[in-house]
Design an enzyme around this catalytic site. Structure first.
Site, PDB file in Angstrom:
ATOM      1  N   SER A  12       0.819  -1.209   0.000  1.00  0.00           N
ATOM      2  CA  SER A  12       0.000   0.000   0.000  1.00  0.00           C
ATOM      3  C   SER A  12       0.852   1.257   0.000  1.00  0.00           C
ATOM      4  O   SER A  12       2.048   1.242   0.304  1.00  0.00           O
ATOM      5  CB  SER A  12      -0.944   0.034   1.210  1.00  0.00           C
ATOM      6  OG  SER A  12      -0.327   0.626   2.329  1.00  0.00           O
ATOM      7  N   VAL A  13       0.188   2.367  -0.290  1.00  0.00           N
ATOM      8  CA  VAL A  13       0.830   3.687  -0.273  1.00  0.00           C
ATOM      9  C   VAL A  13       1.299   4.047   1.128  1.00  0.00           C
ATOM     10  O   VAL A  13       2.194   4.885   1.303  1.00  0.00           O
ATOM     11  CB  VAL A  13      -0.153   4.753  -0.808  1.00  0.00           C
ATOM     12  CG1 VAL A  13      -1.321   4.971   0.159  1.00  0.00           C
ATOM     13  CG2 VAL A  13       0.542   6.083  -1.093  1.00  0.00           C
ATOM     14  N   LYS A  14       0.729   3.430   2.145  1.00  0.00           N
ATOM     15  CA  LYS A  14       1.063   3.765   3.522  1.00  0.00           C
ATOM     16  C   LYS A  14       2.475   3.336   3.913  1.00  0.00           C
ATOM     17  O   LYS A  14       2.988   3.768   4.950  1.00  0.00           O
ATOM     18  CB  LYS A  14       0.049   3.141   4.476  1.00  0.00           C
ATOM     19  CG  LYS A  14      -1.347   3.722   4.352  1.00  0.00           C
ATOM     20  CD  LYS A  14      -1.394   5.192   4.719  1.00  0.00           C
ATOM     21  CE  LYS A  14      -2.817   5.709   4.769  1.00  0.00           C
ATOM     22  NZ  LYS A  14      -2.872   7.114   5.239  1.00  0.00           N
ATOM     23  N   ASP A  15       3.120   2.502   3.108  1.00  0.00           N
ATOM     24  CA  ASP A  15       4.527   2.174   3.362  1.00  0.00           C
ATOM     25  C   ASP A  15       5.359   3.451   3.402  1.00  0.00           C
ATOM     26  O   ASP A  15       6.286   3.584   4.207  1.00  0.00           O
ATOM     27  CB  ASP A  15       5.089   1.277   2.257  1.00  0.00           C
ATOM     28  CG  ASP A  15       4.480  -0.113   2.240  1.00  0.00           C
ATOM     29  OD1 ASP A  15       3.760  -0.468   3.183  1.00  0.00           O
ATOM     30  OD2 ASP A  15       4.720  -0.830   1.256  1.00  0.00           O
ATOM     31  N   ALA A  53       4.747   5.367   6.635  1.00  0.00           N
ATOM     32  CA  ALA A  53       5.295   4.619   7.760  1.00  0.00           C
ATOM     33  C   ALA A  53       6.804   4.823   7.868  1.00  0.00           C
ATOM     34  O   ALA A  53       7.348   5.101   8.951  1.00  0.00           O
ATOM     35  CB  ALA A  53       4.955   3.134   7.617  1.00  0.00           C
TER      36      ALA A  53
END
Length: 466
Positions: A45-48, A51
């Site tokens: 996901s883009v959330k990597d 994070a």
């Protein structure tokens, strides 16, 4: 082929795919649409990106030290990114996940070594059991803990100023004219959009894709069925605070997308373009396709697809789940000729009773209702859509109320909670009549009919048996 020294080096750098089938260019109109496939990042996901950015910033600031614990509240994706990065760096990772998130996300988190705590988000944010309050307490109680707080952490949008925006600009050779993305924490659209506006001297338009009932784009705040996007407000919330990661001034306009359009667009993306992305990708893509139709071939639309559909195989990308919640009405197969609940749907609007009503008010509302039974739902100050299934808290039976009043066991001004019955079973409008009968079982005489996850009617046993 790239060779990496660490999985964190594989975060970002995702490809663009031209959506040649869905963008409708074959009819001679519209702009080309390219999809930024963030689900091909190492954590899916883009959330990597956020994070990694948040962990690095916390380490630089001395907020996260060796042997420390990373804590976060998430619908799943940010927690997965934090688990990958945190465990590789030797941190304990404790992730609070919404109890409404797809089961696959919790399974993935555990596989990466994170500890998972499920907590509700369908409560006022001030409630001590709300997910955000639970993780805040843990961060205060655990020595060496650091709360990532993606909603208010400036390192979230900064990740996209430094990586996502420059990637898109380079990949399109500066030809991008419109950028479309969903708004959850707001970090992705705020950071990426700010960079693209700056580098293009304001030429790039930024379009927010939002669930129809999300308050970001002016909705009533009622629940929706697309995870990781939009802004829901519980009717009991005292103060509605928006994330500091979201910079509304970056967004030029919103496209408000109904849940059905979001979910079926994600389904269509997999079947026609071979890209298995999540439901919020369906929201973003639906907004991008709307945008592209009003443009010309000299324009170029980039839509960000935030996560993988593999995390939603039990929910939004399951045909059975879509039917159960009233989003899908096509037959299961070409030979399925059984009538669906749609064929017996009562055209009269459903009567619901407010959870704040008295017994006298409930009885007055129930008298004209066939069968004398109605769902009880949370009272919302402003309601522009039918009641969401998730806001139904029980049921009320007019005959039970009349008996209690006649026998002196209750008074008309008593709250209806004194006689609150169980939540009625639900059935999707596209399910076969046999499924509806099975949902009733032996205990119920009626079921709530759902269209797009919202209660629109009751269907009684007599209508199902003919």
């Amino acid at each position: 082929m790239a060779v990496y020294e660490s999985v964190t080096d594989a975060i970002g750098g995702t490809p663009l795919f031209r959506l040649s089938r869905l963008s409708g260019l074959g009819d001679g109109g519209g702009a080309p649409v390219y999809a930024k496939a963030e689900f091909l990042s190492i954590g899916g996901s883009v959330k990597d990106r956020a994070a990694l950015s948040m962990v690095q910033a916390a380490e630089r600031a001395g907020l996260l030290r060796p042997g420390g614990t990373i804590i976060e509240a998430t619908s799943g994706n940010t927690g997965i990114g934090l688990a990958i990065i945190g465990r590789q760096r030797g941190y304990r990772v404790l992730v609070g996940v919404s109890d409404r998130s797809a089961r696959e996300k919790s399974d993935i988190l555990r596989a990466y070594g994170a500890e998972v705590l499920l907590a509700p988000t369908s409560l006022p944010k001030e409630h001590p059991d709300h997910l955000f309050q639970v993780v805040r307490r843990l961060a205060e109680e655990i020595p060496g803990a650091w709360l990532a707080n993606q909603y208010d952490n400036p390192a979230n949008p900064d990740a996209h100023v430094r990586t996502t925006g420059p990637e898109i600009w380079e990949q399109t050779g500066g030809r991008i004219t419109h950028f479309v993305a969903g708004v959850g924490t707001g970090g992705t659209i705020s950071g990426t959009g700010a960079y693209l506006k700056q580098v293009s001297a304001g030429r790039v338009s930024v379009i927010g894709a939002d669930p129809e009932s999300s308050v970001y784009s002016g909705g009533d705040g009622s629940p929706y069925f697309v995870e990781s996007i939009g802004h829901f407000v519980h009717p009991g919330t005292v103060e509605d605070l928006w994330p500091e990661s979201f910079h509304p001034g970056v967004v030029d306009r919103f496209e408000r997308i109904p849940d059905r359009e979001s979910l079926l667009t994600a389904r269509q993306l997999a079947r026609e373009e071979g890209l298995l992305a999540g439901p919020s990708s369906g929201t973003a893509l639906a907004a991008a396709l709307r945008t592209a139709r009003g443009l010309g071939p000299e324009d170029l639309v980039v839509v960000l697809l935030p996560d993988s559909g593999r995390s939603y195989l039990s929910k939004a990308l399951s045909d059975d789940w879509l039917r159960q919640w009233g989003f899908l009405e096509e037959p299961r197969d070409a030979d399925d000729k059984e009538p669906t609940v749609r064929s017996v749907l009562d055209p009269a609007p459903l009567t619901t009773v407010s959870s704040r009503a008295t017994l006298g008010e409930a009885l007055a509302a129930l008298r004209p209702v066939p069968g004398g039974v109605a769902p009880v739902a949370l009272e919302r100050q402003e309601r522009r859509h039918p009641v969401s299934a998730s806001e139904v808290t029980g049921s009320i039976d007019g005959s039970a109320v009349e008996a209690a009043l006649a026998e002196g066991r209750a008074r008309p001004d008593d709250p209806l909670t004194a006689l609150l019955g169980p939540v009625l079973p639900t059935v999707g409008v596209g399910q076969p009549l046999s499924d509806a009968l099975a949902a009733l079982g032996a205990a119920h005489s009626a079921a709530v009919v759902l269209v797009d996850g919202r209660a629109v009617s009751l269907v009684h046993r007599s209508r199902l048996t003919g």
